[in-house]
Design an enzyme around this catalytic site. Structure first.
Site, PDB file in Angstrom:
ATOM      1  N   GLY A  19       0.832  -1.218   0.000  1.00 25.51           N
ATOM      2  CA  GLY A  19       0.000   0.000   0.000  1.00 25.51           C
ATOM      3  C   GLY A  19       0.853   1.249   0.000  1.00 25.51           C
ATOM      4  O   GLY A  19       0.590   2.193   0.742  1.00 25.51           O
ATOM      5  N   ALA A  20       1.884   1.272  -0.865  1.00 26.18           N
ATOM      6  CA  ALA A  20       2.859   2.371  -0.849  1.00 26.18           C
ATOM      7  C   ALA A  20       2.524   3.467  -1.848  1.00 26.18           C
ATOM      8  O   ALA A  20       3.314   4.391  -2.030  1.00 26.18           O
ATOM      9  CB  ALA A  20       4.257   1.810  -1.130  1.00 26.18           C
ATOM     10  N   THR A  22       0.051   5.614  -1.655  1.00 24.63           N
ATOM     11  CA  THR A  22      -0.576   6.802  -1.063  1.00 24.63           C
ATOM     12  C   THR A  22      -0.437   6.749   0.457  1.00 24.63           C
ATOM     13  O   THR A  22       0.040   5.746   1.012  1.00 24.63           O
ATOM     14  CB  THR A  22      -2.072   6.879  -1.490  1.00 24.63           C
ATOM     15  OG1 THR A  22      -2.637   8.103  -1.024  1.00 24.63           O
ATOM     16  CG2 THR A  22      -2.883   5.721  -0.925  1.00 24.63           C
ATOM     17  N   GLY A  23      -0.838   7.828   1.126  1.00 24.00           N
ATOM     18  CA  GLY A  23      -0.943   7.843   2.586  1.00 24.00           C
ATOM     19  C   GLY A  23       0.363   7.519   3.310  1.00 24.00           C
ATOM     20  O   GLY A  23       1.462   7.904   2.894  1.00 24.00           O
ATOM     21  N   ILE A  24       0.210   6.779   4.399  1.00 26.94           N
ATOM     22  CA  ILE A  24       1.339   6.465   5.280  1.00 26.94           C
ATOM     23  C   ILE A  24       2.376   5.594   4.550  1.00 26.94           C
ATOM     24  O   ILE A  24       3.589   5.772   4.712  1.00 26.94           O
ATOM     25  CB  ILE A  24       0.793   5.744   6.541  1.00 26.94           C
ATOM     26  CG1 ILE A  24      -0.142   6.675   7.326  1.00 26.94           C
ATOM     27  CG2 ILE A  24       1.931   5.242   7.425  1.00 26.94           C
ATOM     28  CD1 ILE A  24      -1.033   5.964   8.341  1.00 26.94           C
ATOM     29  N   SER A 142      -3.811  -0.658  14.509  1.00 30.11           N
ATOM     30  CA  SER A 142      -4.516   0.573  14.860  1.00 30.11           C
ATOM     31  C   SER A 142      -4.969   0.524  16.310  1.00 30.11           C
ATOM     32  O   SER A 142      -5.225  -0.554  16.852  1.00 30.11           O
ATOM     33  CB  SER A 142      -5.753   0.748  13.976  1.00 30.11           C
ATOM     34  OG  SER A 142      -6.555   1.805  14.459  1.00 30.11           O
ATOM     35  N   TYR A 170     -13.551  -3.621  10.923  1.00 28.40           N
ATOM     36  CA  TYR A 170     -12.202  -3.018  10.868  1.00 28.40           C
ATOM     37  C   TYR A 170     -11.466  -3.254  12.197  1.00 28.40           C
ATOM     38  O   TYR A 170     -10.305  -3.645  12.205  1.00 28.40           O
ATOM     39  CB  TYR A 170     -12.321  -1.515  10.585  1.00 28.40           C
ATOM     40  CG  TYR A 170     -11.000  -0.778  10.579  1.00 28.40           C
ATOM     41  CD1 TYR A 170     -10.071  -0.992   9.565  1.00 28.40           C
ATOM     42  CD2 TYR A 170     -10.673   0.138  11.581  1.00 28.40           C
ATOM     43  CE1 TYR A 170      -8.853  -0.312   9.549  1.00 28.40           C
ATOM     44  CE2 TYR A 170      -9.463   0.823  11.575  1.00 28.40           C
ATOM     45  CZ  TYR A 170      -8.557   0.591  10.550  1.00 28.40           C
ATOM     46  OH  TYR A 170      -7.349   1.250  10.542  1.00 28.40           O
TER      47      TYR A 170
HETATM   48  N1  NAP Z   1      -5.286   6.968   8.646  1.00 30.19           N
HETATM   49  C1  NAP Z   1      -5.485   6.659   9.904  1.00 30.19           C
HETATM   50  O1  NAP Z   1      -5.991   7.467  10.707  1.00 30.19           O
HETATM   51  C2  NAP Z   1      -5.090   5.304  10.421  1.00 30.19           C
HETATM   52  C3  NAP Z   1      -5.289   5.033  11.799  1.00 30.19           C
HETATM   53  C4  NAP Z   1      -4.929   3.773  12.292  1.00 30.19           C
HETATM   54  C5  NAP Z   1      -4.378   2.843  11.438  1.00 30.19           C
HETATM   55  N2  NAP Z   1      -4.213   3.111  10.112  1.00 30.19           N
HETATM   56  C6  NAP Z   1      -3.646   2.065   9.250  1.00 30.19           C
HETATM   57  O2  NAP Z   1      -2.582   2.596   8.491  1.00 30.19           O
HETATM   58  C7  NAP Z   1      -2.438   1.851   7.283  1.00 30.19           C
HETATM   59  C8  NAP Z   1      -2.283   2.806   6.112  1.00 30.19           C
HETATM   60  O3  NAP Z   1      -3.471   3.563   6.027  1.00 30.19           O
HETATM   61  P1  NAP Z   1      -3.548   5.021   5.372  1.00 30.19           P
HETATM   62  O4  NAP Z   1      -4.184   5.891   6.382  1.00 30.19           O
HETATM   63  O5  NAP Z   1      -2.263   5.430   4.751  1.00 30.19           O
HETATM   64  O6  NAP Z   1      -4.670   4.721   4.257  1.00 30.19           O
HETATM   65  P2  NAP Z   1      -4.773   5.032   2.685  1.00 30.19           P
HETATM   66  O7  NAP Z   1      -4.242   6.382   2.360  1.00 30.19           O
HETATM   67  O8  NAP Z   1      -6.187   4.714   2.328  1.00 30.19           O
HETATM   68  O9  NAP Z   1      -3.805   3.931   2.070  1.00 30.19           O
HETATM   69  C9  NAP Z   1      -4.132   2.576   2.135  1.00 30.19           C
HETATM   70  C10 NAP Z   1      -3.286   1.796   1.171  1.00 30.19           C
HETATM   71  O10 NAP Z   1      -3.724   0.421   1.218  1.00 30.19           O
HETATM   72  C11 NAP Z   1      -3.921   0.001  -0.132  1.00 30.19           C
HETATM   73  N3  NAP Z   1      -4.890  -1.073  -0.279  1.00 30.19           N
HETATM   74  C12 NAP Z   1      -6.202  -1.082   0.070  1.00 30.19           C
HETATM   75  N4  NAP Z   1      -6.768  -2.234  -0.334  1.00 30.19           N
HETATM   76  C13 NAP Z   1      -5.788  -2.973  -0.926  1.00 30.19           C
HETATM   77  C14 NAP Z   1      -5.746  -4.231  -1.563  1.00 30.19           C
HETATM   78  N5  NAP Z   1      -6.841  -5.000  -1.699  1.00 30.19           N
HETATM   79  N6  NAP Z   1      -4.566  -4.681  -2.043  1.00 30.19           N
HETATM   80  C15 NAP Z   1      -3.444  -3.921  -1.947  1.00 30.19           C
HETATM   81  N7  NAP Z   1      -3.435  -2.700  -1.391  1.00 30.19           N
HETATM   82  C16 NAP Z   1      -4.600  -2.239  -0.893  1.00 30.19           C
HETATM   83  C17 NAP Z   1      -4.412   1.245  -0.859  1.00 30.19           C
HETATM   84  O11 NAP Z   1      -4.298   1.065  -2.248  1.00 30.19           O
HETATM   85  P3  NAP Z   1      -5.330   1.784  -3.279  1.00 30.19           P
HETATM   86  O12 NAP Z   1      -4.884   3.201  -3.365  1.00 30.19           O
HETATM   87  O13 NAP Z   1      -5.148   1.002  -4.527  1.00 30.19           O
HETATM   88  O14 NAP Z   1      -6.691   1.641  -2.684  1.00 30.19           O
HETATM   89  C18 NAP Z   1      -3.446   2.262  -0.287  1.00 30.19           C
HETATM   90  O15 NAP Z   1      -2.211   2.162  -0.927  1.00 30.19           O
HETATM   91  C19 NAP Z   1      -3.673   0.940   7.194  1.00 30.19           C
HETATM   92  O16 NAP Z   1      -3.314  -0.373   7.576  1.00 30.19           O
HETATM   93  C20 NAP Z   1      -4.626   1.535   8.215  1.00 30.19           C
HETATM   94  O17 NAP Z   1      -5.508   0.576   8.777  1.00 30.19           O
HETATM   95  C21 NAP Z   1      -4.555   4.322   9.588  1.00 30.19           C
END
Ligand code: NAP
Length: 285
Positions: A19-20, A22-24, A142, A170
């Site tokens: 998941g590299a 976008t985002g984290i 999380s 989730y």
């Molecule tokens: N943001 C928060 O507040 C928060 C809080 C606690 C924990 N987290 C955790 O942090 C991690 C990163 O989250 P983020 O906030 O950076 O979210 P994000 O911006 O939505 O990024 C999520 C990433 O996961 C990928 N992904 C989703 N479904 C997938 C699949 N079926 N196969 C491969 N890749 C997939 C997405 O790809 P696409 O772009 O193709 O969808 C994207 O690259 C997650 O595990 C999340 O649970 C986040």
């Protein structure tokens, strides 16, 4: 891009970040590559990953991975193993929240993507990680895992998401991340592979894409940046003291006590056995 985590020289280190695009995950991949690591961006769309590949340049590779398909997970692991490259760091970061559905193999969407896909990917890469020791596995969990107040209802992991918001599912998927980390660390004792789970903070990323726009805009204003969200993961990936704390759960670059369910050794063992069977690694029983 400032993550405020001083990284050591990572030249010669090989890393996979899921998941590299976008985002984290994006911030994490860029920071590790800037420190000298060769980084495989394991993502489901090359098109959506291209900008990050371009930003990193020569140190970046694309690895097609759709965690909602166990066949895709097997193909991605096989493609990496075929390179005969070492693997020093696996960052299981990809995830979704608040979406409803099921994976191609019939598992609840959040559980299938956030836990089961990463479980299989990690197990298939484990021998390579061990052969590359010292190595680390970082599972981005999380704080929501505390919300899984009834533990895991195994029946609800099969088939579509049942709740309207998907947030209960989730929380269970993130509890699974913490339990998997603890059980894996126990099994890897003495192998030179450190495993951690963590809460990245409440971060303004695309994970909130399902929340209706006016509310989302309001929420995002109170959240931290993806750069801040990458801090604890980068620290767990590189800080020397973490090697002594395998199996730990981290938040704000500190070890924290996870939920009572996350500390349940029998539950961790049961999740492991079921995950092995569901991922096709062991006969169902
Ligand atoms: N943001 C928060 O507040 C928060 C809080 C606690 C924990 N987290 C955790 O942090 C991690 C990163 O989250 P983020 O906030 O950076 O979210 P994000 O911006 O939505 O990024 C999520 C990433 O996961 C990928 N992904 C989703 N479904 C997938 C699949 N079926 N196969 C491969 N890749 C997939 C997405 O790809 P696409 O772009 O193709 O969808 C994207 O690259 C997650 O595990 C999340 O649970 C986040």
């Amino acid at each position: 891009m400032i993550t405020h985590v001083p990284l050591p020289d990572l030249a010669g280190k090989h890393v996979i970040v899921t998941g590299a695009n976008t985002g984290i995950g994006k911030v994490t991949a860029i920071a590790l590559a800037r420190a000298g690591a060769r980084v495989w961006l394991a993502c489901r769309s090359r098109e959506r990953t291209q900008a990050v590949l371009d930003e990193i340049g020569a140190n970046a590779e694309f690895l097609p991975l759709d965690l909602a398909s166990l066949a895709s997970v097997r193909e991605a692991a096989a493609a990496f193993l075929a390179l005969d490259a070492p693997l020093h760091l696996l960052v299981n970061n990809a995830g979704l929240a608040g979406q409803r559905g099921q994976t191609r193999d019939g598992f609840e969407l959040a559980f299938g993507v956030n836990h089961l896909g990463h479980f299989l990917f990690t197990i298939l890469l484990l021998e390579r990680l061990k052969a590359s020791a010292p190595a680390r596995i970082i599972n981005v969990a999380s704080r929501s895992h505390y919300q899984a107040r009834r533990g895991i209802d195994w029946e609800r992991l099969r088939g579509r998401t049942r709740t309207l918001t998907g947030l209960e599912e989730y929380a269970v998927s993130k509890l699974a991340n913490v339990l998997f980390t603890r059980e894996l660390a126990r099994r890897l004792h003495g192998a030179g592979v450190t495993v951690c789970s963590l809460h990245p903070g409440v971060i303004a990323s695309e994970i909130w894409r399902g929340v209706p726009w006016p509310l989302r805009q309001l929420m995002l204003g109170f959240m931290k940046t993806p750069e801040e969200g990458a801090r604890t993961g980068l620290w767990c990936a590189t800080a020397p003291e973490i090697a002594e704390r395998s199996g730990g759960y981290f938040d704000g670059c500190r070890e924290r006590r996870p939920s009572r369910f996350a500390l349940d050794v029998a539950l961790a063992g049961e999740l492991w056995r079921r995950s092995e069977a569901w991922a096709g690694l062991a006969p169902a029983g």
